[in-house]
Scaffold this active site. Sequence first.
Site, mmCIF file in Angstrom:
data_model
loop_
_atom_site.group_PDB
_atom_site.id
_atom_site.type_symbol
_atom_site.label_atom_id
_atom_site.label_comp_id
_atom_site.label_asym_id
_atom_site.label_seq_id
_atom_site.Cartn_x
_atom_site.Cartn_y
_atom_site.Cartn_z
ATOM 1 N N CYS A 47 5.628 50.766 15.112
ATOM 2 C CA CYS A 47 4.748 49.868 14.359
ATOM 3 C C CYS A 47 3.276 50.110 14.677
ATOM 4 O O CYS A 47 2.405 49.662 13.950
ATOM 5 C CB CYS A 47 5.106 48.418 14.646
ATOM 6 S SG CYS A 47 6.789 47.988 14.154
ATOM 7 N N GLN A 49 15.720 44.964 20.525
ATOM 8 C CA GLN A 49 16.189 46.178 21.183
ATOM 9 C C GLN A 49 17.464 45.959 21.986
ATOM 10 O O GLN A 49 18.207 46.903 22.259
ATOM 11 C CB GLN A 49 15.097 46.725 22.110
ATOM 12 C CG GLN A 49 13.847 47.209 21.411
ATOM 13 C CD GLN A 49 14.081 48.470 20.587
ATOM 14 O OE1 GLN A 49 14.991 49.258 20.847
ATOM 15 N NE2 GLN A 49 13.251 48.668 19.576
ATOM 16 N N THR A 67 15.478 34.072 -2.467
ATOM 17 C CA THR A 67 16.847 34.451 -2.794
ATOM 18 C C THR A 67 17.453 35.273 -1.664
ATOM 19 O O THR A 67 16.878 36.270 -1.222
ATOM 20 C CB THR A 67 16.880 35.272 -4.092
ATOM 21 O OG1 THR A 67 16.331 34.491 -5.157
ATOM 22 C CG2 THR A 67 18.302 35.676 -4.445
ATOM 23 N N GLY A 82 18.337 44.297 11.745
ATOM 24 C CA GLY A 82 19.474 45.080 11.278
ATOM 25 C C GLY A 82 19.333 46.575 11.453
ATOM 26 O O GLY A 82 20.280 47.262 11.839
ATOM 27 N N HIS A 83 18.140 47.122 11.183
ATOM 28 C CA HIS A 83 18.036 48.585 11.162
ATOM 29 C C HIS A 83 18.033 49.209 12.547
ATOM 30 O O HIS A 83 18.145 50.426 12.675
ATOM 31 C CB HIS A 83 16.810 49.026 10.352
ATOM 32 C CG HIS A 83 15.495 48.860 11.048
ATOM 33 N ND1 HIS A 83 14.831 49.921 11.624
ATOM 34 C CD2 HIS A 83 14.720 47.779 11.237
ATOM 35 C CE1 HIS A 83 13.691 49.488 12.146
ATOM 36 N NE2 HIS A 83 13.602 48.184 11.915
ATOM 37 N N GLY A 97 13.393 41.977 11.797
ATOM 38 C CA GLY A 97 12.995 41.424 13.081
ATOM 39 C C GLY A 97 11.604 40.830 13.083
ATOM 40 O O GLY A 97 11.362 39.801 13.729
ATOM 41 N N THR A 98 10.669 41.464 12.379
ATOM 42 C CA THR A 98 9.294 40.953 12.353
ATOM 43 C C THR A 98 9.241 39.574 11.714
ATOM 44 O O THR A 98 8.580 38.659 12.225
ATOM 45 C CB THR A 98 8.367 41.922 11.613
ATOM 46 O OG1 THR A 98 8.286 43.151 12.350
ATOM 47 C CG2 THR A 98 6.965 41.348 11.455
ATOM 48 N N ASN A 157 10.647 47.251 24.168
ATOM 49 C CA ASN A 157 10.849 48.344 23.225
ATOM 50 C C ASN A 157 10.199 49.648 23.657
ATOM 51 O O ASN A 157 10.594 50.721 23.204
ATOM 52 C CB ASN A 157 10.307 47.949 21.848
ATOM 53 C CG ASN A 157 8.854 47.535 21.886
ATOM 54 O OD1 ASN A 157 8.509 46.538 22.533
ATOM 55 N ND2 ASN A 157 7.994 48.273 21.221
#
Length: 399
Positions: A334, A184, A242, A205-206, A69-70, A156
């Site tokens: 964070c 979120q 990649t 994703g996490h 996300g960052t 968040n």
Amino acid sequence: MSVYLDHAATTPVRDVALSAFHDVALLGGNPSSLHGAGRRARRAVEDAREQVAAALGVGAAEVVLTAGGTEADNLGVKGLFGARSAEDPARTRVLASPVEHHAVLDCVTWLAEARGAEVRWLPVDRRGRVDVDGTAALLAEDPDRTALLTCMWANNEVGTVQPVHELVELSHAHGVPVHVDAVQAVGWLDGEVGSLGADTVAVSGHKLGAPVGSGVLVVRRGVELEPVVHGGGQERGVRSGTVDAPAAAALAAALSAAAAERDVEAPRVAALRDRLAAGVLALDPTAVVQGADLHAPGARLPTNLHVTFPGCEGDSLLYLFDAHDVAVSTGSACRAGVPEPSHVLDAMGVDAGLARGALRFSLGRTSTDADVDTALAVLLGVLDRARAAVARAHGLAAS
């Protein structure tokens, strides 16, 4: 038994995501290579891209895979600003919500310091919601010099859902593109990312049950971005490097699962959250729930309960809960360990002393009634010890 109530920081990895990661990792091959192994890896990436697009309600060509996300927020905010100012150097204004995650706030600050951006902050109310009329006034002041507007879908820290549909409509009426941090919101709120109409949208994703290190920036068709990373020109030329095929497959599996279960999980988790809130307020009537009304439909994330406890220090509360194997947080992971009051609570006008006693409980798909029971069972003891510690500190300071 350990209780995990910090799903806003990260949520446990799903079995389907681990399985997808494992299967694609065994393929080997670089998705940019032309031989058989490379083509198999490329097929896995494109299958994942289509799966992500379907879950988000966007076109596969609009999905740019990132490492989280960052990175997606950085590419969205900096990329829009760079492309717009390249077209017209007069476009230096950035309109931003002051309650954004630091992945966006720090981008905006960097643009001001390094690229000469003129930052105007959107007005927010006591609940942390961006004021639409005030934003309309800011947009109308100088739309021709405005590079972009950025506002998250859901906060968040305090869980407030923002009026992003209205903000996008207003901005586009003035020819101003919009970036939305949906980290979120995705998987929990009604509506697909595609329905927002935003120019760029960040997804992580996490937060959905994929391993850390996967994310997406949705880039609407026809939107130009200035690359942040340069190299091989992968991902439409705006995100070189990649492509991580196993991470893409895991993200797709987790996102699809979250989308499929949302209609059941969102109300279930909201009911748990409401029971936790009722229990907290019954045990400590001085506690204050921050953010949008818990019972206003669509106003708040179903996963979020943010409470300020008078006479307490948030860090003390966190450590005392942790001593009982209950994981909570004081706000964004964070910024954990940073001895500063929350910028979100400050923008909302929360008293600085009260803001020091902030605690965020965030629930998720693994949360249960037993988790709520355990948190409530230890709450009074935690509060007593936290307030005693503050009293001792004040006594020492006075002496």
